[in-house]
Write a protein that holds these residues in place. Structure first.
Motif, PDB file in Angstrom:
ATOM      1  N   CYS A   1      10.278   1.689  -0.792  1.00 28.56           N
ATOM      2  CA  CYS A   1       8.914   1.261  -0.466  1.00 28.56           C
ATOM      3  C   CYS A   1       8.636   1.429   1.026  1.00 28.56           C
ATOM      4  O   CYS A   1       7.552   1.879   1.429  1.00 28.56           O
ATOM      5  CB  CYS A   1       8.710  -0.195  -0.874  1.00 28.56           C
ATOM      6  N   SER A   2       9.612   1.060   1.843  1.00 27.97           N
ATOM      7  CA  SER A   2       9.446   1.203   3.291  1.00 27.97           C
ATOM      8  C   SER A   2       9.294   2.668   3.682  1.00 27.97           C
ATOM      9  O   SER A   2       8.480   3.013   4.548  1.00 27.97           O
ATOM     10  CB  SER A   2      10.644   0.584   4.006  1.00 27.97           C
ATOM     11  N   LEU A   3      10.055   3.538   3.019  1.00 27.69           N
ATOM     12  CA  LEU A   3       9.953   4.974   3.293  1.00 27.69           C
ATOM     13  C   LEU A   3       8.569   5.502   2.935  1.00 27.69           C
ATOM     14  O   LEU A   3       7.953   6.260   3.702  1.00 27.69           O
ATOM     15  CB  LEU A   3      11.026   5.721   2.507  1.00 27.69           C
ATOM     16  N   VAL A   4       8.060   5.102   1.771  1.00 33.22           N
ATOM     17  CA  VAL A   4       6.731   5.547   1.341  1.00 33.22           C
ATOM     18  C   VAL A   4       5.663   5.067   2.318  1.00 33.22           C
ATOM     19  O   VAL A   4       4.745   5.818   2.690  1.00 33.22           O
ATOM     20  CB  VAL A   4       6.438   5.045  -0.089  1.00 33.22           C
ATOM     21  N   GLU A   5       5.776   3.831   2.760  1.00 36.58           N
ATOM     22  CA  GLU A   5       4.793   3.290   3.697  1.00 36.58           C
ATOM     23  C   GLU A   5       4.884   3.974   5.058  1.00 36.58           C
ATOM     24  O   GLU A   5       3.862   4.167   5.730  1.00 36.58           O
ATOM     25  CB  GLU A   5       4.996   1.785   3.848  1.00 36.58           C
ATOM     26  N   ASP A   6       6.081   4.352   5.471  1.00 37.06           N
ATOM     27  CA  ASP A   6       6.230   5.034   6.758  1.00 37.06           C
ATOM     28  C   ASP A   6       5.510   6.382   6.756  1.00 37.06           C
ATOM     29  O   ASP A   6       4.898   6.768   7.757  1.00 37.06           O
ATOM     30  CB  ASP A   6       7.714   5.232   7.083  1.00 37.06           C
ATOM     31  N   PHE A   7       5.583   7.102   5.642  1.00 39.03           N
ATOM     32  CA  PHE A   7       4.864   8.372   5.559  1.00 39.03           C
ATOM     33  C   PHE A   7       3.355   8.137   5.463  1.00 39.03           C
ATOM     34  O   PHE A   7       2.571   8.885   6.046  1.00 39.03           O
ATOM     35  CB  PHE A   7       5.341   9.176   4.348  1.00 39.03           C
TER      36      PHE A   7
END
Length: 356
Positions: A218-224
């Motif tokens: 989830c954090s990765l998706v939000e970072d992009f």
């Protein structure tokens, strides 16, 4: 400069059904369209197929000849198509130059997330003048489960980064989502991919062993910050029209007027005509690039239609369809009566003879 879509998604997400619905919609709008089937395993094609990759290579033949399984055979077929791109190019040249082209991809997700063949084919299409957008279909029922929703987010992000096209992620079959239970949040939470930290409790309850991994994703998706979703109910005209507007905006089709419309020599006509009669290309462009508004443009309206007040909307639509059917019948009767008035039938020969 043809426009088109690369329709991808996992098996059962509704790619072929979407292509068929798009063909029906464009036919009703008198907008030329051609569909290219790039799935060598698709034997039951519901739509009129302008180009079928099965005429070049079939999955069954590859599996029998090389002893490959379905996935390995599909990868071989795509590599074979890439190596024989000239065949596809020659087939595309036979289409009308104004055709809007849909490329229906196979359902193997690795083709749009990892394998290079489809990506290389798309690059060649782009170099030849196509303006394409990737339409990635995901079954809407995944949003009813937090862990499945996280996997869909990761899959969508991977496809966006791999294909390198203007990308539209779509939650398909939104009209069937009520069959899978209630949503934990409002629909706009899932379509706009809002603060995913709210999923932490749900993920911990469902799979505590992988809760940390899910939150890292989830954090990765939000970072992009790239992933978002549109909704689709293929049988709903308003839903199809809204998605068409979104895709036309992504490809730039909204900025290209029909050839029959003459363009002013300058950007703005500075004559003393009223503002409503002065052609203003700049205003046209800014309007096209603005926010898309319509009956299905807001996720809250979609939620009301298909989740919160589905039965009421179904009843209302049935009444409207009945009224529309009556209007069509009345109009047909009026047209028929006008034809009779213009072409009165000649009197029978016997009556004419007796009258004389």
């Amino acid at each position: 400069m043809p426009f088109g879509e690369v329709v991808c998604g996992s098996p059962g997400s509704g790619k072929s059904t979407y292509c068929y619905g798009k063909h029906q919609l464009f036919t009703a709008l008198n907008r030329p369209i051609a569909i290219v089937n790039l799935d060598p395993a698709n034997e039951n094609i519901p739509y009129p197929c302008a180009i079928d990759v099965a005429s070049l290579i079939k999955l069954e033949d590859v599996m029998n000849e090389f002893g490959l399984g379905p996935n390995g055979g599909m990868l071989y077929c795509m590599e074979y198509l890439e190596a024989n791109y000239d065949w596809l190019e020659d087939q595309l040249k036979e289409l009308d130059k104004d055709d809007y082209v849909l490329f229906d991809l196979p359902g193997q997700v690795e083709l749009s997330t990892n394998h290079p063949s489809v990506k290389n084919i798309i690059k060649k299409l782009t170099k030849s003048g196509f303006r394409l957008a990737a339409v990635h279909l995901c079954d809407a029922h995944y949003v009813t489960d937090a862990s499945k929703y996280v996997s869909v987010l990761m899959l969508s992000l991977r496809a966006m980064l791999h294909l390198e096209l203007p990308h539209v992620n779509v939650l398909s079959k939104i009209d069937l989502i009520h069959q899978y239970g209630d949503l934990d949040f409002n629909l706009d939470f899932y379509t706009e991919v809002q603060d995913l930290s709210y999923l932490e409790n749900l993920l911990t309850q469902q799979s505590p062993r992988y809760a940390a991994l899910n939150m890292a994703i989830c954090s990765l998706v939000e970072d992009f910050g790239l992933v978002g979703f549109e909704t689709l109910a293929v049988e709903d005209k308003e839903s199809m029209l809204h998605l068409t507007h979104v895709i036309d905006k992504a490809t730039g089709c909204v900025f290209v007027p029909p050839e029959s419309v003459g363009q002013p020599p300058d950007t703005v006509d500075a004559s003393d005509k009223p503002s409503t009669q002065r052609p203003n290309t700049y205003a046209l462009m800014t309007s096209a690039a603005g926010q898309i508004r319509g009956p299905r443009s807001d996720a809250r309206d979609v939620q009301e239609r298909w989740i919160d007040a589905r039965e009421e909307w179904d009843a209302w639509e049935k009444v409207q369809w009945r009224k529309e059917g009556v209007q069509v019948q009345e109009e047909a009767a009026r047209q028929k009566s006008k034809i009779r008035e213009r072409n009165p039938t000649a009197p029978p020969a016997e009556k004419t003879a007796s009258a004389t």
